[in-house]
Motif scaffolding. Structure first.
Motif, PDB file in Angstrom:
ATOM      1  N   TRP A 181      -1.032   7.385   7.199  1.00  0.00           N
ATOM      2  CA  TRP A 181      -1.189   7.754   9.101  1.00  0.00           C
ATOM      3  C   TRP A 181      -2.286   8.905   9.198  1.00  0.00           C
ATOM      4  CZ3 TRP A 181      -1.863  13.111  10.902  1.00  0.00           C
ATOM      5  CH2 TRP A 181      -1.177  13.225  11.323  1.00  0.00           C
ATOM      6  N   ALA A 182      -2.394   8.661  10.665  1.00  0.00           N
ATOM      7  CA  ALA A 182      -3.901   9.031  11.343  1.00  0.00           C
ATOM      8  C   ALA A 182      -3.625  10.312  12.392  1.00  0.00           C
ATOM      9  CB  ALA A 182      -4.753   8.215  11.345  1.00  0.00           C
ATOM     10  N   GLY A 183      -4.389  10.901  12.488  1.00  0.00           N
ATOM     11  CA  GLY A 183      -3.709  11.227  14.039  1.00  0.00           C
ATOM     12  C   GLY A 183      -5.197  10.522  15.001  1.00  0.00           C
ATOM     13  N   PRO A 184      -4.161  11.497  15.914  1.00  0.00           N
ATOM     14  CA  PRO A 184      -5.240  10.585  17.323  1.00  0.00           C
ATOM     15  C   PRO A 184      -6.761  10.776  17.110  1.00  0.00           C
ATOM     16  CG  PRO A 184      -3.396  12.881  18.046  1.00  0.00           C
ATOM     17  CD  PRO A 184      -3.562  12.360  16.761  1.00  0.00           C
ATOM     18  N   ASP A 185      -7.540  11.527  16.541  1.00  0.00           N
ATOM     19  CA  ASP A 185      -8.584  12.084  17.085  1.00  0.00           C
ATOM     20  C   ASP A 185      -9.308  11.122  14.937  1.00  0.00           C
ATOM     21  OD1 ASP A 185      -8.625  12.955  19.216  1.00  0.00           O
ATOM     22  OD2 ASP A 185      -7.718  14.662  18.546  1.00  0.00           O
ATOM     23  N   ALA A 186      -8.225  10.575  14.039  1.00  0.00           N
ATOM     24  CA  ALA A 186      -8.799  10.855  13.252  1.00  0.00           C
ATOM     25  C   ALA A 186     -10.464   9.531  13.418  1.00  0.00           C
ATOM     26  CB  ALA A 186      -7.709   9.600  12.338  1.00  0.00           C
ATOM     27  N   ASP A 187     -10.922   9.655  12.523  1.00  0.00           N
ATOM     28  CA  ASP A 187     -12.353   8.026  12.567  1.00  0.00           C
ATOM     29  C   ASP A 187     -11.791   7.141  11.910  1.00  0.00           C
ATOM     30  OD1 ASP A 187     -14.340   7.123  12.094  1.00  0.00           O
ATOM     31  OD2 ASP A 187     -15.279   8.323  11.206  1.00  0.00           O
ATOM     32  N   PRO A 188     -11.454   5.915  12.921  1.00  0.00           N
ATOM     33  CA  PRO A 188     -11.044   4.657  11.939  1.00  0.00           C
ATOM     34  C   PRO A 188     -11.753   4.344  10.706  1.00  0.00           C
ATOM     35  CG  PRO A 188     -11.651   5.504  14.535  1.00  0.00           C
ATOM     36  CD  PRO A 188     -12.557   6.319  13.842  1.00  0.00           C
ATOM     37  N   LEU A 189     -12.764   4.974  10.392  1.00  0.00           N
ATOM     38  CA  LEU A 189     -13.457   3.865   8.831  1.00  0.00           C
ATOM     39  C   LEU A 189     -12.921   5.050   8.027  1.00  0.00           C
ATOM     40  CD1 LEU A 189     -17.528   4.579   9.564  1.00  0.00           C
ATOM     41  CD2 LEU A 189     -15.651   2.380   9.278  1.00  0.00           C
ATOM     42  N   ASP A 190     -12.243   6.302   8.015  1.00  0.00           N
ATOM     43  CA  ASP A 190     -11.053   7.405   7.156  1.00  0.00           C
ATOM     44  C   ASP A 190      -9.870   6.427   7.027  1.00  0.00           C
ATOM     45  OD1 ASP A 190     -12.596   9.521   7.176  1.00  0.00           O
ATOM     46  OD2 ASP A 190     -11.902  10.538   8.506  1.00  0.00           O
ATOM     47  N   ARG A 191      -9.338   5.565   8.142  1.00  0.00           N
ATOM     48  CA  ARG A 191      -8.313   4.792   7.738  1.00  0.00           C
ATOM     49  C   ARG A 191      -8.047   4.071   7.139  1.00  0.00           C
ATOM     50  NH1 ARG A 191      -2.976   5.146  10.369  1.00  0.00           N
ATOM     51  NH2 ARG A 191      -2.094   3.061   9.696  1.00  0.00           N
ATOM     52  N   LEU A 192      -9.597   3.051   7.479  1.00  0.00           N
ATOM     53  CA  LEU A 192      -9.310   2.106   6.426  1.00  0.00           C
ATOM     54  C   LEU A 192     -10.177   1.752   5.358  1.00  0.00           C
ATOM     55  CD1 LEU A 192     -11.659  -0.148   9.509  1.00  0.00           C
ATOM     56  CD2 LEU A 192      -9.964  -0.629   7.735  1.00  0.00           C
ATOM     57  N   ARG A 193     -10.779   3.173   4.532  1.00  0.00           N
ATOM     58  CA  ARG A 193     -10.411   4.007   3.075  1.00  0.00           C
ATOM     59  C   ARG A 193      -9.850   4.422   2.746  1.00  0.00           C
ATOM     60  NH1 ARG A 193     -15.300   8.330   1.144  1.00  0.00           N
ATOM     61  NH2 ARG A 193     -17.014   6.328   1.860  1.00  0.00           N
ATOM     62  N   ALA A 194      -9.051   5.338   3.713  1.00  0.00           N
ATOM     63  CA  ALA A 194      -7.497   5.673   2.332  1.00  0.00           C
ATOM     64  C   ALA A 194      -6.729   4.206   2.421  1.00  0.00           C
ATOM     65  CB  ALA A 194      -7.170   6.289   4.046  1.00  0.00           C
ATOM     66  N   ALA A 195      -6.911   3.522   3.221  1.00  0.00           N
ATOM     67  CA  ALA A 195      -5.717   1.812   3.160  1.00  0.00           C
ATOM     68  C   ALA A 195      -5.988   1.291   2.091  1.00  0.00           C
ATOM     69  CB  ALA A 195      -5.953   1.089   4.194  1.00  0.00           C
ATOM     70  N   THR A 196      -7.648   1.036   1.606  1.00  0.00           N
ATOM     71  CA  THR A 196      -8.222   0.566  -0.236  1.00  0.00           C
ATOM     72  C   THR A 196      -7.384   1.313  -1.077  1.00  0.00           C
ATOM     73  OG1 THR A 196      -9.365  -0.831   1.741  1.00  0.00           O
ATOM     74  CG2 THR A 196      -9.995  -0.471  -0.412  1.00  0.00           C
ATOM     75  N   LEU A 197      -7.790   2.621  -0.649  1.00  0.00           N
ATOM     76  CA  LEU A 197      -8.142   3.658  -2.125  1.00  0.00           C
ATOM     77  C   LEU A 197      -6.531   3.562  -2.475  1.00  0.00           C
ATOM     78  CD1 LEU A 197      -8.771   5.399  -3.612  1.00  0.00           C
ATOM     79  CD2 LEU A 197      -8.365   7.488  -2.133  1.00  0.00           C
ATOM     80  N   VAL A 198      -5.537   3.777  -1.064  1.00  0.00           N
ATOM     81  CA  VAL A 198      -3.714   3.333  -1.949  1.00  0.00           C
ATOM     82  C   VAL A 198      -3.537   1.999  -2.487  1.00  0.00           C
ATOM     83  CG1 VAL A 198      -3.401   5.256  -0.548  1.00  0.00           C
ATOM     84  CG2 VAL A 198      -2.904   3.099   0.389  1.00  0.00           C
ATOM     85  N   ARG A 199      -4.038   1.219  -2.072  1.00  0.00           N
ATOM     86  CA  ARG A 199      -4.154   0.018  -2.384  1.00  0.00           C
ATOM     87  C   ARG A 199      -4.701  -0.869  -3.803  1.00  0.00           C
ATOM     88  NH1 ARG A 199      -5.397  -2.430   2.569  1.00  0.00           N
ATOM     89  NH2 ARG A 199      -7.199  -3.042   1.850  1.00  0.00           N
TER      90      ARG A 199
END
Length: 394
Positions: A181-199
């Motif tokens: 989950w990412a808030g409306p102001d979240a950095d897209p790079l944070d989301r990509l890194r988080a998705a990779t990390l949980v994988r």
């Protein structure tokens, strides 16, 4: 009961993230029941229970408990509430949103051993899946922090000394499905890194489909015991992807207890998460679970290696454990083997492999034989308990 309402268990360390996902699920299904327990006053023997659907609040009560602990809360109120709601609203599935510091594995464990009105919980409800929500902006910080729950006022009991990183990692690893989950102001790079990390943290978990998936397997072993049962413990992806890398380290030869002890702090510092099984030469009977997060390391007994037991006693191990031992059997070591997974940001996989390899017995030490290994300096002596009855496997 011919129809058992499906229960989706929702966990996560970010209230904003889990709350957003829960609200979205209520909107999608007006018949869905959301069950929430606040345990802020658990130490005083009280919890607040909230039940609602998309139309509004159905229950908002404070419950007095005889014992103030998470397991007691699950047995005395959470699970009885799920069973009661299944009877009162037979056409409604349920969403159980756990308090942020509760680990979903605790729920699954209590479910496996709790009777409500003399019958198993699973006779009334079906646990469909365990879903963990992670906040993309906070994930790395929460996995990297050395804070424990007491630092943040989230401990469930006076003796609750769990680390924040431990809880976050275990919530992810036990999940059948993970939502980034990412808030409306979240950095897209944070989301990509988080998705990779949980994988990397939970390669066995899906990242889509939250309800009606039937993904939960009650027979799945705990994370630290996965390799014993033949399940993968992690991926070997040493080349960073969005900065995230993972290492899978395997060895037949045992660790030198003193060298391993001396390296534990460095192992913990080099990765956000470490986990798996290992064995040390001075204690060849015991399979050890290894866990590292938040700068700390834990080692604990997973029970006997099957190689230490007469074949007639193998029946006390699960079929998966016996099959795995047969498939990986070594004529010298038996089923003893180390399988460790490390995940981190900018992880130096080669350097970590070198540290681990240097902790193993050398060729000369191996040649000295089993009897000599018991005389090795062992800082772990007396730390690990095994069942008094040889045939009992934990």
């Amino acid at each position: 009961m011919t129809h058992r309402p499906a229960v989706t268990v929702l966990s996560g360390f970010s209230p904003a993230a889990t709350g957003a996902v829960a609200r979205g699920l209520l909107v999608d299904d007006p018949n869905l029941l959301l069950v929430v327990h606040s345990i802020h006053d658990l130490a005083d023997g009280r919890i607040r229970r909230l039940v609602r659907n998309a139309a509004g609040i159905l229950e908002d009560v404070t419950v007095e408990l005889v014992h103030g602990c998470v397991s007691c809360t699950l047995r005395e109120d959470v699970l009885p509430t799920l069973v009661r709601l299944a009877r009162e609203y037979p056409g409604s599935d349920q969403l159980l949103a756990l308090p942020r510091a509760v680990e979903p594995e605790a729920v699954a464990s209590v479910c496996a051993h709790t009777l409500i009105d003399g019958v198993p919980v699973t006779d009334a409800v079906r646990f469909d899946s365990y879903v963990t929500v992670v906040d993309a902006e906070r994930l790395v910080r929460d996995l990297d922090t050395t804070d424990d729950l007491r630092h943040r006022g989230l401990h469930a009991a006076p003796d609750d000394h769990r680390g924040v990183a431990d809880v976050v990692a275990r919530q992810i690893e036990f999940a059948d499905t993970i939502v980034v989950w990412a808030g409306p102001d979240a950095d897209p790079l944070d989301r990509l890194r988080a998705a990779t990390l949980v994988r990397r943290l939970a390669p066995w978990a899906a990242q889509e489909g939250l309800r009606g998936t039937r993904r939960h397997d009650p027979q799945r072993p705990p994370t630290l015991g996965r390799a014993l049962e033949g399940y993968p413990i992690g991926d070997h992806e040493p080349v960073p992807d969005w900065g995230v890398a993972s290492l899978l380290f395997e060895s037949r030869r045992p660790f030198h207890p003193q060298r391993l002890h001396d390296a534990l702090e460095e192992l913990a510092d080099r990765a956000l998460r470490g986990r798996g099984q290992l064995w040390i030469a001075a204690q060849p009977d015991v399979a050890l679970g290894f866990e590292a997060s938040g700068g700390g390391v834990g080692l604990g007994s997973l029970g006997y290696w099957l190689a230490t037991l007469p074949p007639s006693q193998w029946t006390e191990a699960s079929p998966a454990r016996r099959l795995t031992a047969d498939a990986t059997w070594d004529p010298y070591y038996g089923d003893r083997r180390t399988v460790l997974s490390f995940i981190g940001i900018d992880l130096a996989a080669d350097a970590l492999t070198t540290i681990l390899t240097d902790c193993l017995l050398t060729d000369d030490e191996l040649a000295d034989g089993w009897e000599s290994w018991s005389a090795l300096p062992d800082p772990f002596a007396g730390c690990f308990t095994l069942p008094e009855r040889l045939g009992h496997l934990s």
